[in-house]
Design a protein around this motif. Sequence first.
Motif, PDB file in Angstrom:
ATOM      1  N   GLY A  13      37.640   4.485  11.864  1.00  0.00           N
ATOM      2  CA  GLY A  13      37.526   3.642  10.688  1.00  0.00           C
ATOM      3  C   GLY A  13      36.599   4.183   9.620  1.00  0.00           C
ATOM      4  N   LEU A  14      36.046   5.383   9.833  1.00  0.00           N
ATOM      5  CA  LEU A  14      35.101   5.972   8.883  1.00  0.00           C
ATOM      6  C   LEU A  14      35.653   7.269   8.332  1.00  0.00           C
ATOM      7  N   LYS A  45      28.814  -0.445  16.427  1.00  0.00           N
ATOM      8  CA  LYS A  45      30.026  -0.996  15.828  1.00  0.00           C
ATOM      9  C   LYS A  45      30.090  -2.474  16.143  1.00  0.00           C
ATOM     10  N   TYR A  49      31.898  -4.222  10.714  1.00  0.00           N
ATOM     11  CA  TYR A  49      30.817  -3.487  10.074  1.00  0.00           C
ATOM     12  C   TYR A  49      30.063  -2.676  11.124  1.00  0.00           C
ATOM     13  N   LYS A  60      29.438  -1.466   5.618  1.00  0.00           N
ATOM     14  CA  LYS A  60      30.899  -1.443   5.626  1.00  0.00           C
ATOM     15  C   LYS A  60      31.317   0.015   5.806  1.00  0.00           C
ATOM     16  N   THR A  61      32.545   0.227   6.246  1.00  0.00           N
ATOM     17  CA  THR A  61      32.992   1.587   6.534  1.00  0.00           C
ATOM     18  C   THR A  61      32.915   2.505   5.323  1.00  0.00           C
ATOM     19  N   HIS A  62      33.159   1.994   4.126  1.00  0.00           N
ATOM     20  CA  HIS A  62      33.131   2.852   2.937  1.00  0.00           C
ATOM     21  C   HIS A  62      31.726   3.314   2.562  1.00  0.00           C
TER      22      HIS A  62
END
Length: 100
Positions: A13-14, A45, A49, A60-62
């Motif tokens: 997810g990253l 994890k 988040y 958050k992943t972004h």
Amino acid sequence: MPVSPDSKFIEAGLLFNYRSMTDYTSIENALEHLQNEGYTHHFIKKNNYFHCPEKDLNFKTHELEITEAYRYENRTEPEKNVVLYAIEASNYGLKGTLLN
């Protein structure tokens, strides 16, 4: 499929910014290397988040980027397989690890 150096893709997810990685014989050796490189915090994890308990921050992943990853497989006990991620939150000047 081989990945070329400096390529980017998504894992766990990253965003994973791939660069050449050294092979370590144990997860302990990889952790020691990463700590020497400044990856001194830990990430956990959570639902949607990632939490850094040392700073009590949620991301958050972004907001995070995987810079290195090491996979360790246990052939006799597959449930003990582990992936070690080196993660950076560059907007916060934070570097840490995540065990998955």
